[in-house]
Design a protein around this motif. Structure first.
Motif, short mmCIF file in Angstrom:
data_model
loop_
_atom_site.label_atom_id
_atom_site.label_comp_id
_atom_site.label_asym_id
_atom_site.label_seq_id
_atom_site.Cartn_x
_atom_site.Cartn_y
_atom_site.Cartn_z
N SER A 119 17.22 25.06 -5.54
CA SER A 119 17.66 26.27 -4.18
C SER A 119 16.76 27.07 -3.87
CB SER A 119 19.16 26.49 -4.69
OG SER A 119 19.77 27.09 -3.96
N ALA A 120 16.20 27.40 -3.22
CA ALA A 120 15.94 28.49 -2.48
C ALA A 120 16.28 29.26 -1.04
CB ALA A 120 14.22 28.29 -2.36
N LEU A 121 16.42 29.72 -0.32
CA LEU A 121 16.77 31.12 0.51
C LEU A 121 16.94 31.30 1.37
CD1 LEU A 121 19.50 32.94 -1.65
CD2 LEU A 121 19.49 30.51 -0.47
N GLY A 122 16.16 31.25 2.14
CA GLY A 122 15.95 32.28 3.57
C GLY A 122 16.44 33.22 3.85
N PHE A 123 16.35 33.73 5.46
CA PHE A 123 17.23 35.43 5.54
C PHE A 123 18.54 34.38 5.73
CE2 PHE A 123 19.16 36.54 9.83
CZ PHE A 123 19.63 38.22 9.23
N ASP A 124 18.79 33.37 6.79
CA ASP A 124 19.62 32.54 7.23
C ASP A 124 19.84 31.11 7.12
OD1 ASP A 124 18.43 32.04 9.44
OD2 ASP A 124 19.14 33.29 10.60
N CYS B 69 11.85 41.37 -1.74
CA CYS B 69 12.67 40.63 -2.48
C CYS B 69 13.47 39.70 -0.93
CB CYS B 69 13.56 42.16 -2.17
SG CYS B 69 13.30 43.19 -3.11
N THR B 70 14.60 38.54 -1.61
CA THR B 70 14.89 38.20 -0.94
C THR B 70 16.37 38.69 -0.14
OG1 THR B 70 16.20 37.13 -2.87
CG2 THR B 70 14.65 35.67 -1.05
N VAL B 71 15.73 39.36 1.51
CA VAL B 71 17.10 39.73 2.32
C VAL B 71 17.57 38.53 2.84
CG1 VAL B 71 16.84 40.82 4.58
CG2 VAL B 71 15.11 41.68 2.33
N THR B 72 18.43 38.34 2.67
CA THR B 72 19.33 37.02 3.10
C THR B 72 20.81 37.56 3.85
OG1 THR B 72 20.43 36.63 1.14
CG2 THR B 72 18.10 35.14 1.11
N ARG B 73 21.10 36.64 4.06
CA ARG B 73 22.71 37.35 4.74
C ARG B 73 23.60 36.33 3.51
NH1 ARG B 73 24.05 34.13 10.53
NH2 ARG B 73 26.41 34.51 9.56
N PRO B 74 24.41 37.90 2.95
CA PRO B 74 24.74 37.73 2.17
C PRO B 74 25.81 36.58 1.19
CG PRO B 74 25.72 39.27 2.63
CD PRO B 74 25.14 38.41 3.92
N GLY B 75 25.96 35.16 2.86
CA GLY B 75 26.75 34.14 2.99
C GLY B 75 25.76 32.82 2.02
N VAL B 76 24.30 33.37 2.18
CA VAL B 76 23.32 32.57 2.02
C VAL B 76 23.60 31.48 0.64
CG1 VAL B 76 21.04 31.77 1.82
CG2 VAL B 76 22.03 32.54 3.85
N ALA B 77 23.58 32.42 -0.45
CA ALA B 77 23.77 32.27 -1.24
C ALA B 77 24.72 31.60 -2.18
CB ALA B 77 23.19 33.57 -2.12
N GLN B 78 25.74 31.51 -1.60
CA GLN B 78 27.41 31.29 -1.98
C GLN B 78 27.32 29.72 -0.99
OE1 GLN B 78 28.82 33.67 -3.87
NE2 GLN B 78 27.66 35.00 -3.43
#
Lengths: 683, 167
Positions: free
Chosen positions: A483-488, A546-555
């Protein structure tokens, strides 16, 4: 002709709340004290019709100072002696114990205390040992009666043969007017065809040899039938003989009171009048007492109640968690295999926002074995996003690999959570002479972890830290969820596994409008990239590192990662389950075969989501034969050269490109045009 | 859920039941939890359950009839324990009930938190309750009695004739 009386002994029935209360008192009040504690036991006033044994019940109210019979119960008064060790419980002399209790009862008879308070004749003793670690309760009841007192029966008849129903109705009303203590033993006087009820304290001392012809010594009979009598009658006889010595060797009328219901009528109609011969004995002869209860094997011995499932809060929590899952099985997905999920060993590489989200969701599925691998420490910015950490953890700068499993256990003690503090060696992060030993060790630790687990979650925040676990996961044929995250935006994918037979990556079969890729031929995180993972920390500003992401993305991504893993586990081919992708825009509806790929639905290769448009898509891609992490070339190189190959890669990621011959291919491209994977490009 | 059966209706019904019970020594009593207004009705009952192997197990049932705010109906919760106080699980109970073999256990029983005590109890499935309960609302003066007389047989709970007279 005189005949023997047949006695029944009380049969203990302990309510779970009794053990609960005993535990509470032992832990908070009595502690190491073994001094006896008064307890109440009780019989239902109304004779039971469904059970033929005289059940004496104890529950949490047994420890109350006052008995509350609510007009429905008749009391027994006892003591509980809770021993501190099982040895004390087993080895204490049982004859001495019951004799001591009998002596005490005898004193109450002689002093007249038992006249004021007749429930004392219903004495009992409960010897216990509570193993509070295991929630095992050893216990043994005794209902002491003097062994040397023998009563003989001359006659017995049902009370209704002697008194008409009006008399009996009056008698019942008078009986019910007695308080619970005096219901146990009392006196009935037949005065000019009127039946009067007296408490022992108001009548016994007045009795003379002449006046006893109209007297019935009444007692509440615990027996469920009218052929036998509760053994405590002998205590009553001892009391009568002591205070009315003129009755020694005489016959006397007794009433064994039982309360029964016929239709809407409750009464004493089934009570029995006995003519009993009282022996010529005196109380000082009562030095031997009997009355230990037999156990469930009908042997003289203690019983053990294993209350772990009922009282241990950890077990209660565990059962509740699994009950929630079972409800799923019972009602919605009857064929779901919960055991396979429960027993799946999960390795979470990275214990940050994603790691925490994944771990918590795994708990929800009842997964028992969760291991975190992380190299970070809890910082002040973490707790608001990373659901396993608190402000306190940040203050003490604890390692995430240490805190995460602990806090997971706080949430659910049934979990087997571990943490490993580890820096994962990465391509292009060169290993100097001083770091060599440490790096080789780290590779070994990671290899062992991956071998030991069934599902590997890749949840770190950099691309290159995923390379080694991707390679090892593929090599050892594990389920790898990345699993990988972008900002949104987010990506959740499963990696294809290495195939045993080196076949050509071919599409297996088609369903109209869809392509199918076999699990063996699915790509990994690196398959879409044509550069080897380099040092992404170099030349980057803080917001890029750092991964700057919208907080809900990781959830969202964390939850999807777990659900994807669970769906894979429910497919018969597990990791080799094929993936589908749409090739024709005409295929609007999902084909049922795809939709019901496993009992939970389809199993995509990857899930890409975009919060800006709240949109999600399910692309599937094939394995790339020049992939720097999962291609056969790389796997073979690793198989042959092992750690030497890995060290070369750590020194320079370019080595990967050489091995896979990407270098030659890339020579033809303009490097500036090749960007790292970016979500916007997928469409 | 609005069933038209309020908590006040419920309390009236159980008070009526307990009054009848007191005369008959039938064992129902009203209980409540500290610092909580909601009342519920309880009763204990001992009996033998038949095992598959012909063995008999002496058990005690503890019934709780409480009002579920979320379903707007009464719920029948119960616990069952053996002589030593160890409790029966839902599966153990089912295996000791030859007469219930024809019905589906999970359609009938479940485990839920007691509406007042908030502890897990075996429970007669509340979905079933609404189903059974609805018709009694219009036709019975004491719907709790009518409902118990129908569902009681699943849990060895027999209601005396005298209660039926209240309906």
């Amino acid at each position: 002709m005189a005949s023997k009386l047949s006695y029944v002994q009380a049969v203990s029935s302990v309510n779970p709340s009794f053990w609960n209360k005993l535990t509470e008192i032992k832990l908070n009040v009595d502690k190491l004290s073994e001094s006896p504690r008064p307890v109440w036991g009780y019989f239902t006033l109304l004779s039971k019709t469904t059970v033929n044994q005289p059940l004496i019940e104890l529950d949490s109210t047994s420890f109350n100072s006052d008995f509350n019979g609510q007009n429905m119960y008749v009391p027994f008064k006892g003591k509980v002696i809770n021993k501190n060790t099982v040895e004390d419980f087993k080895e204490c002399n049982k004859q001495d114990v019951i004799n001591t209790e009998g002596k005490c009862l005898c004193e109450n008879i002689v002093s007249g205390e038992a006249i004021k308070n007749p429930v004392l004749l219903n004495s009992f003793l409960l010897l216990t040992f509570a193993d509070l670690k295991k929630y095992h309760y050893y216990y043994w009841f005794s209902f002491p009666v003097p062994s040397g007192l023998v009563l003989e029966k001359f006659s017995a008849k049902i009370i209704s043969e002697e008194f008409n129903s009006d008399r009996l109705k009056q008698l019942y009303v008078a009986f019910q007017a007695l308080d619970a203590m005096n219901k146990t033993y009392f006196i009935i006087e037949n005065q000019n065809d009127k039946l009067l009820v007296h408490s022992l304290s108001s009548k016994l001392s007045e009795l003379t040899a002449e006046s006893t012809t109209d007297i019935y010594f009444a007692f509440f009979n615990i027996s469920m039938d009218n052929k036998s009598i509760g053994s405590q009658l002998r205590n009553y006889a001892a009391l009568i003989l002591h205070h009315c010595p003129f009755l020694k060797g005489k016959t006397q009328k007794f009433v064994a009171v039982s309360v029964t219901r016929h239709g809407s009528e409750v009464g004493l109609d089934t009570s029995v009048i006995y003519n009993l011969l009282l022996p010529d004995v005196s109380t000082d002869k009562f030095d031997s007492w009997v009355g230990w209860e037999k156990n469930e094997r009908d042997k003289m011995g203690p019983r053990v109640a294993n209350m772990k499932n009922t009282l241990d809060p950890k077990i209660i929590a565990e059962n509740s968690v699994y009950l929630n899952l079972k409800l799923m099985k019972w009602r919605i997905v009857p064929d779901i295999n919960l055991e396979v999920t429960e027993n799946a060993k999960c390795l979470l590489i990275g214990a940050g926002t994603l790691g925490c989200a994944v771990a918590r969701c795994l708990l929800g599925w009842g997964v028992r074995n969760i291991t975190f691998a992380d190299n970070g420490y809890v910082s002040h910015s973490n707790p608001v996003r990373q659901s396993l950490y608190t402000y306190e953890d940040a203050l003490s700068m604890k390692a995430k690999s240490e805190v995460a499993p602990k806090n997971l256990e706080k949430i659910f003690p049934g979990v087997n959570a571990k943490g490993v503090h580890i820096c994962i060696p990465m391509p292009g992060h060169s290993v100097g002479e001083s770091m060599l030993k440490q790096t080789v060790e780290a590779v070994q630790v990671l290899t062992d972890l991956i071998k030991d687990h069934d599902i590997i979650f890749l949840l770190t925040d950099s691309r290159e830290s995923r390379w080694l676990p991707t390679l090892l996961g593929c090599y050892h044929k594990k389920i790898v969820i990345n699993s990988a995250l972008g900002f949104d935006s987010y990506l959740v994918m499963r990696h294809g596994c290495s195939s045993d037979t080196s076949n050509n990556p071919e599409l297996v079969q088609d369903i109209e409008g869809y392509k199918i890729i076999d699990g063996d031929n699915l790509g990994c995180y690196f398959c879409n990239d044509v550069t080897a993972p380099g040092d992404s920390m170099k030349n980057r500003t803080l917001d890029q590192q750092c991964t700057v992401t919208r907080p809900g993305v990781a959830q969202i991504a964390g939850a999807l990662a777990v659900e994807l893993a669970v769906s894979i586990l429910q497919h018969e081919k597990r990791i080799k389950a094929p993936a589908f992708y749409k090739i024709s825009s005409k295929a609007e509806d999902l084909d049922p075969e795809i939709e019901n790929q496993c009992i939970l639905g389809l199993i995509p290769h990857s899930i890409r989501g975009f919060l800006s448009s709240f949109n999600q898509m399910l692309p599937a891609t094939m394995k790339y034969d020049k992939c720097v992490a999962c291609s056969d070339v790389i796997l073979n190189e690793y198989k042959e050269k092992g750690i030497d190959f890995l060290l070369k890669v750590f020194d320079s990621s370019k080595h990967l490109e050489d091995v896979t011959k990407l270098t030659e291919m890339l020579a033809d491209f303009d490097m500036d045009e090749i960007l790292e994977f970016s979500d916007e490009e997928i469409e | 859920m609005d069933t038209g059966f309020s908590y006040d209706n419920f309390e009236k019904c159980i008070t009526e039941i307990v009054n009848v019970s007191n005369k008959l020594l039938d064992g129902w009593k009203i209980e409540s939890k500290q610092d909580c207004d909601a009342k519920f009705m309880t009763k204990k009952h001992s009996t033998y359950l038949d095992g598959l192997d012909g063995s008999k197990t002496l058990v005690t049932f503890e019934y709780h009839v409480a009002y579920s705010l979320s379903y707007g109906v009464p719920v029948l919760c119960f616990n069952i324990w053996r002589q030593d106080g160890t409790m029966l699980t839902i599966e153990e109970y089912w295996s000791l009930n030859q007469s219930l073999k024809d019905s589906n256990m999970h359609d009938t029983l479940t485990q839920m938190d007691h509406p007042v005590l908030c502890r897990p109890f075996l429970t007669l499935h509340p979905c079933k309750t609404s189903e059974f309960f609805q018709p009694f609302l219009e036709n019975s003066k004491n719907p709790v009695v009518s409902w118990l007389s129908v569902v009681g047989s699943f849990v060895h709970l027999q209601l005396l004739e005298d209660y039926i007279k209240c309906c």
